[in-house]
Write a protein that holds these residues in place. Structure first.
Motif, PDB file in Angstrom:
ATOM      1  N   TRP A 154       2.729  11.126  10.568  1.00  0.00           N
ATOM      2  CA  TRP A 154       1.753  11.192   9.483  1.00  0.00           C
ATOM      3  C   TRP A 154       2.391  11.155   8.097  1.00  0.00           C
ATOM      4  CZ3 TRP A 154       3.379  15.718   7.392  1.00  0.00           C
ATOM      5  CH2 TRP A 154       3.951  16.645   8.267  1.00  0.00           C
ATOM      6  N   LEU A 155       3.704  11.411   8.059  1.00  0.00           N
ATOM      7  CA  LEU A 155       4.400  11.383   6.770  1.00  0.00           C
ATOM      8  C   LEU A 155       4.461  10.002   6.144  1.00  0.00           C
ATOM      9  CD1 LEU A 155       7.623  13.504   7.111  1.00  0.00           C
ATOM     10  CD2 LEU A 155       5.783  13.821   5.467  1.00  0.00           C
ATOM     11  N   SER A 156       4.306   8.971   6.975  1.00  0.00           N
ATOM     12  CA  SER A 156       4.587   7.632   6.453  1.00  0.00           C
ATOM     13  C   SER A 156       3.650   7.238   5.312  1.00  0.00           C
ATOM     14  CB  SER A 156       4.592   6.597   7.569  1.00  0.00           C
ATOM     15  OG  SER A 156       3.358   6.609   8.183  1.00  0.00           O
ATOM     16  N   ALA A 157       2.442   7.777   5.280  1.00  0.00           N
ATOM     17  CA  ALA A 157       1.542   7.455   4.157  1.00  0.00           C
ATOM     18  C   ALA A 157       2.132   7.974   2.852  1.00  0.00           C
ATOM     19  CB  ALA A 157       0.159   8.072   4.395  1.00  0.00           C
ATOM     20  N   GLY A 158       2.664   9.200   2.907  1.00  0.00           N
ATOM     21  CA  GLY A 158       3.285   9.779   1.708  1.00  0.00           C
ATOM     22  C   GLY A 158       4.550   9.011   1.323  1.00  0.00           C
ATOM     23  N   LEU A 159       5.295   8.556   2.348  1.00  0.00           N
ATOM     24  CA  LEU A 159       6.516   7.786   2.069  1.00  0.00           C
ATOM     25  C   LEU A 159       6.166   6.461   1.388  1.00  0.00           C
ATOM     26  CD1 LEU A 159       8.497   8.353   5.386  1.00  0.00           C
ATOM     27  CD2 LEU A 159       9.064   9.269   3.134  1.00  0.00           C
ATOM     28  N   SER A 160       5.083   5.839   1.843  1.00  0.00           N
ATOM     29  CA  SER A 160       4.655   4.583   1.209  1.00  0.00           C
ATOM     30  C   SER A 160       4.288   4.840  -0.243  1.00  0.00           C
ATOM     31  CB  SER A 160       3.434   3.995   1.923  1.00  0.00           C
ATOM     32  OG  SER A 160       3.738   3.729   3.254  1.00  0.00           O
ATOM     33  N   ALA A 161       3.545   5.920  -0.468  1.00  0.00           N
ATOM     34  CA  ALA A 161       3.146   6.247  -1.848  1.00  0.00           C
ATOM     35  C   ALA A 161       4.395   6.495  -2.694  1.00  0.00           C
ATOM     36  CB  ALA A 161       2.227   7.472  -1.861  1.00  0.00           C
ATOM     37  N   PHE A 162       5.369   7.186  -2.103  1.00  0.00           N
ATOM     38  CA  PHE A 162       6.609   7.462  -2.841  1.00  0.00           C
ATOM     39  C   PHE A 162       7.309   6.157  -3.240  1.00  0.00           C
ATOM     40  CE2 PHE A 162      11.259   7.464  -2.256  1.00  0.00           C
ATOM     41  CZ  PHE A 162      11.608   8.109  -3.433  1.00  0.00           C
ATOM     42  N   LEU A 163       7.494   5.248  -2.260  1.00  0.00           N
ATOM     43  CA  LEU A 163       8.223   4.002  -2.561  1.00  0.00           C
ATOM     44  C   LEU A 163       7.470   3.169  -3.595  1.00  0.00           C
ATOM     45  CD1 LEU A 163       9.677   2.863   0.892  1.00  0.00           C
ATOM     46  CD2 LEU A 163      10.946   3.644  -1.119  1.00  0.00           C
TER      47      LEU A 163
END
Ligand SMILES: Nc1ncnc2c1ncn2[C@@H]1O[C@H](COP(=O)(O)OP(=O)(O)OP(=O)(O)O)[C@@H](O)[C@H]1O
Ligand SMILES: C[C@@](O)(CCO)CC(=O)[O-]
Ligand SMILES: [Mg+2]
Length: 411
Positions: A146-155
């Motif tokens: 589920w972290l990947s959404a936040g990682l996308s937002a970060f990048l």
């Protein structure tokens, strides 16, 4: 109450409760900006696309004094010239670190024309797809996918605001992730604030520090910019958010939100709330919008701010509205046995509770006239995690030079 409540049913509706919370502060130290943030569980963009506030129901959201911190240290550009430069991300809460060579980011993401950060831009579908490909190369543990959404937002936020320069970003938060307390918004606000501060586009207002904490306040125009970028990040995480979470996280205080229109609610007497994290993951059951309750809460807050009603009657009235709200949610079947346990426990002490914006798990809000240590001890003995928060506090803040924002660690 003898009052008809205007329930708004949506195709895939959610309830907006009385208080949705997220607070952010950013922390900048010369080349090392950081900010406070929090995050929740991943929801795919489409699962959030139907939302009560998005569809015109009223909602009242308030900041709480649980913070997410994001620190950013820019690394020497010389590394980049030697081809050794990296962008690192250290997520303290899930305990994961990520690193991308700047050259790879440049190749994958800077194909679009690079515009300045003075105006927030949405993430194009192509850019989102390139980001997803970059993330595929990282082995994110199944349990934390589920972290990947936040990682996308970060990048997206990092490369849009600072380009592909080498840097190290660290995030830690007081908030449980994915429990309905707006941690994704706090994540995006603190991230945007730290990046924009590093880019020289946002700065603390000289000499205005927040109650001697070392954190400094930021002017309204700068906050607007932080909020606009954070909203673009929230769109990556939520799909079609209304923007209420990032707005309250940026500006603090209490906000009524209806059909895109924001009204600041001034609350003179801080309201204390107990938040119990059931530690049960949410499901995506259908929820309803409780429009008229939110409307009543906002008029109540305003009446109290103008001293038109005594603080004790405000608390009684708020308790009544919370009971009604929770009752409706129970009827709709969106509660959970763990929530019922928390409600029963708090009711034993004559305290009124309701679930938060999260559904089928997540957190429960309890109105507390005074701190009741006994109820907290009992909830904690049942393995729940309690936070006592003050509602309606500060939004985004920065701290420049020499602050240590990670429990004393200087990042
Ligand atoms: N401290 C953090 N560290 C890393 N990622 C975070 C952090 N806080 C939030 N996030 C990101 O935000 C996502 C959670 O957002 P989500 O919207 O699902 O929950 P929430 O914002 O807490 O709840 P709600 O939106 O219902 O109020 C996580 O998946 C993660 O990607
Ligand atoms: C998506 C959202 O509804 C999540 C609730 O916390 C927030 C918003 O509308 O901005
Ligand atoms: Mg969220």
């Amino acid at each position: 109450m003898g009052r008809v409540l205007g329930l708004v049913w949506e195709k895939r509706p959610r309830v907006w409760g009385l208080l949705v919370c997220a607070v952010v502060g950013a922390f900048v130290a010369g080349e090392s900006p950081s900010s406070r943030i929090s995050s929740p569980q991943r929801r795919s963009a489409s699962s959030e696309s139907e939302h009560a506030v998005v569809h015109g129901s009223a909602a009242v959201a308030a900041a709480i004094d649980l913070y997410t911190r994001c620190s950013l240290r820019l690394l020497p550009l010389a590394d980049d010239e030697a081809g050794a430069a990296v962008l690192e991300l250290d997520l303290r809460d899930p305990g994961l670190t990520f690193s991308w060579p700047c050259a790879q980011l440049r190749e994958a993401l800077l194909t679009e024309e690079v515009a300045g950060a003075q105006e927030a831009r949405p993430c194009s579908p192509d850019r989102l797809a390139s980001i997803a490909r970059l993330l595929e190369e990282h082995e994110i543990p199944e349990a934390k996918v589920w972290l990947s959404a936040g990682l996308s937002a970060f990048l997206f936020l990092y490369t849009s605001i600072l380009g592909c320069r080498p840097g190290k970003v660290t995030v830690s938060s007081d908030l449980p992730m994915g429990s309905g307390l707006g941690s994704s918004a706090a994540f995006c606000v603190s991230m945007s604030g730290a990046l924009l501060t590093a880019a020289g586009m946002v700065a603390a207002v000289d000499g205005i520090s927040s109650k001697g904490t070392g954190w400094e306040l930021v002017g309204k125009d700068d906050l607007e910019l932080v909020n606009q970028w954070a909203f673009q990040g929230e769109k990556i995480i939520h799909g079609k958010p209304s923007g209420i979470d990032n707005t309250v996280s940026t500006f603090g205080s209490m906000i009524k939100f209806k059909k895109g229109e924001l009204t600041n609610l001034k609350s003179r007497n801080p309201i204390k709330m107990l938040i119990t994290d059931t530690r049960v993951g949410r499901n995506k059951k259908a929820l309803v919008a409780v429009n008229s309750i939110s409307e009543e809460v906002s008029s109540l807050v305003e009446l109290a701010a103008n001293d038109e009603i005594a603080i004790t009657s405000k608390e009684e009235k708020l308790a009544e509205l919370m009971e009604m709200n929770q009752g409706l949610l129970q009827c709709m079947g969106v509660s959970h046995s763990s929530i019922e346990t928390v409600l029963r426990t708090t009711l034993k002490f004559n305290l009124v509770s309701k679930l938060t914006g999260a559904e089928g798990g997540g957190c429960v809000l309890t109105l507390i006239p005074t701190l009741l240590e006994k109820v907290i001890a009992e909830l904690e003995s049942q393995s729940f995690r309690c936070f006592i928060v003050e509602v309606g506090g500060q939004g985004f803040q920065v701290c420049q030079g020499g602050c240590s924002c990670f429990n004393g660690d200087v990042v």
